[in-house]
Design an enzyme around this catalytic site. Structure first.
Site, PDB file in Angstrom:
ATOM      1  N   SER A   1       0.844  -1.094   0.083  1.00  0.00           N
ATOM      2  CA  SER A   1       0.118   0.009  -0.172  1.00  0.00           C
ATOM      3  C   SER A   1       0.779   1.169  -0.092  1.00  0.00           C
ATOM      4  CB  SER A   1      -0.749  -0.156   1.175  1.00  0.00           C
ATOM      5  OG  SER A   1      -1.386   1.201   1.441  1.00  0.00           O
TER       6      SER A   1
ATOM      7  N   TYR B   1      -2.441  -1.491  11.034  1.00  0.00           N
ATOM      8  CA  TYR B   1      -2.707  -1.906   9.567  1.00  0.00           C
ATOM      9  C   TYR B   1      -1.324  -1.418   8.886  1.00  0.00           C
ATOM     10  CZ  TYR B   1      -3.868  -1.570   4.672  1.00  0.00           C
ATOM     11  OH  TYR B   1      -3.941  -1.967   3.321  1.00  0.00           O
TER      12      TYR B   1
ATOM     13  N   LYS C   1       1.866  -3.645   6.791  1.00  0.00           N
ATOM     14  CA  LYS C   1       2.225  -3.572   5.085  1.00  0.00           C
ATOM     15  C   LYS C   1       3.856  -3.558   5.127  1.00  0.00           C
ATOM     16  CE  LYS C   1      -1.692  -4.683   3.353  1.00  0.00           C
ATOM     17  NZ  LYS C   1      -1.681  -6.123   2.867  1.00  0.00           N
TER      18      LYS C   1
END
Ligand code: UFG
Length: 338
Positions: A127, A152, A156
């Protein structure tokens, strides 16, 4: 010639399902692992309706070590596209351990099984969140990775690092694809985005407001240092995004990668503000969207859009579909929902 068999984890999710369609249309054999935690089994029918082929599907939680190990023993896999992950930024702040377990532990098991069973190719769903608020726009792949704003986002970053460490010592080649903001639906309207409950992301909130399911869209912040004061993002059609996965996979299968771990930004290169999105939605669909301006949302950055040069030149990929096309497909998809 034997077809390559590709494992798509999270293959019934939003980006996963569109990627499975593109893979099957390019002649790949696909096996999907999905735990159905954030999607519906009917997505399988949608994929089948578009491609004429029902992909093999295994309902499995990637945290289930025993079943993951036996899956790899029973299947001969040529490459993995790994989408399966929890992805709600706000929830990750409330439940960090859920995110570290769902996104990191599962990646470790997956890599253990891939290396043990000599599966040499991995495409990882990353991302643009890894860049945080970049100092320079558009954002190139060389922009520094900044401290993540949420668990979150951290998963990544850590995920990329874990994969890179593994590629150094095992026969594994990987590509991390750093997505900007994926939106839209397949033109057939057989598959699209299925947000559970109140949508957190802009486009499903816009379509649900236009459909009368939500009363009013809240535009978060009108005092950003942007041309109209609302935050800017790079919205990319999910079908364009899906196609990039097939190109990246072929690059690995053909050994064209220049290092064992590569990183590519996937965006359109164009930044659109929240008000731009509302206006484009009205234009594409002749539909009004009720909205009000409210305070900024915590954790949001001001502006992010991709420098697309590396993906253009190295992958030979660029986004072909525009914002209005994406918003038109998103609206058609909304109209199909009960
Ligand atoms: N927004 C609103 N109202 C809403 C929802 C969103 O004004 O009801 C605004 C946000 O403030 C932001 C823009 O619309 O400025 C886009 O918001 P999204 O939630 O759709 O997307 P984000 O850019 O916040 O987040 C997305 C993904 C994350 C990913 C991140 C990377 O949802 O998974 O991009 O930057 F990590």
């Amino acid at each position: 010639m034997k077809k390559n068999k590709i494992l798509v984890t999270g293959g019934l999710g939003f980006i996963g399902s569109h990627t499975v369609v593109e893979l099957q249309q390019k002649g790949f054999d696909v096996v999907i692992i999905d735990d159905l935690s954030n999607t519906r089994i009917e997505v399988l029918d949608g994929i089948t309706a578009i491609t004429g082929v029902r992909p093999e599907f295994v309902q499995m939680d990637l945290k289930d070590k025993v079943h993951v190990a036996s899956f790899f023993e029973q299947h001969s896999i040529d490459g993995v596209i790994h989408f399966a992950a929890s992805k709600a930024v706000g929830e990750s702040v409330e439940q960090p351990l859920k995110y570290y377990e769902n996104n990191i532990s599962t990646l470790v098991y997956l890599l253990k099984n891939m290396t043990k069973n000599k599966v040499p190719h991995l495409i990882f769903s990353s991302s643009c969140t890894v860049y945080g608020q970049a100092d320079e726009l558009p954002i190139t792949e060389n922009a520094p990775v900044k401290k993540a704003e949420s668990p979150y986002g951290n998963t990544k970053q850590i995920g990329e690092e874990i994969i890179q460490d593994v590629t150094k010592v095992f026969d594994l080649n990987a590509i991390a694809l750093r997505y900007f903001n994926p939106i839209g639906a397949h033109e057939s309207v057989e598959i699209g985005e299925l947000p559970l409950g109140v949508p957190q992301n802009l486009i499903p909130y816009v379509t649900q407001t236009a459909a009368g399911i939500r009363e009013e869209l809240s535009v978060f912040g009108h005092d950003y240092p942007t041309p109209d004061g609302t935050a800017v993002r790079d919205y990319i059609h999910v079908v364009d995004l899906a196609k990039a996965h097939i190109i990246a996979l072929q690059r690995l299968l053909e050994g064209k990668n220049k290092s064992k771990m590569e990183y590519f930004n996937l965006g359109t290169g164009t930044g659109s503000s929240v008000l731009d999105v509302i206006n484009a939605f009205k234009k594409a669909n002749q539909m009004d969207v009720n909205y009000k301006i409210v305070a900024r949302r915590e954790g949001d950055i001001t502006s992010a859009y991709a420098d697309t040069k590396l993906a253009n030149e190295e992958l030979g990929w660029k986004a072909n579909l525009g914002l209005e096309e994406a918003l038109s497909s998103a609206w058609q998809w909304q109209l199909k929902q009960k």
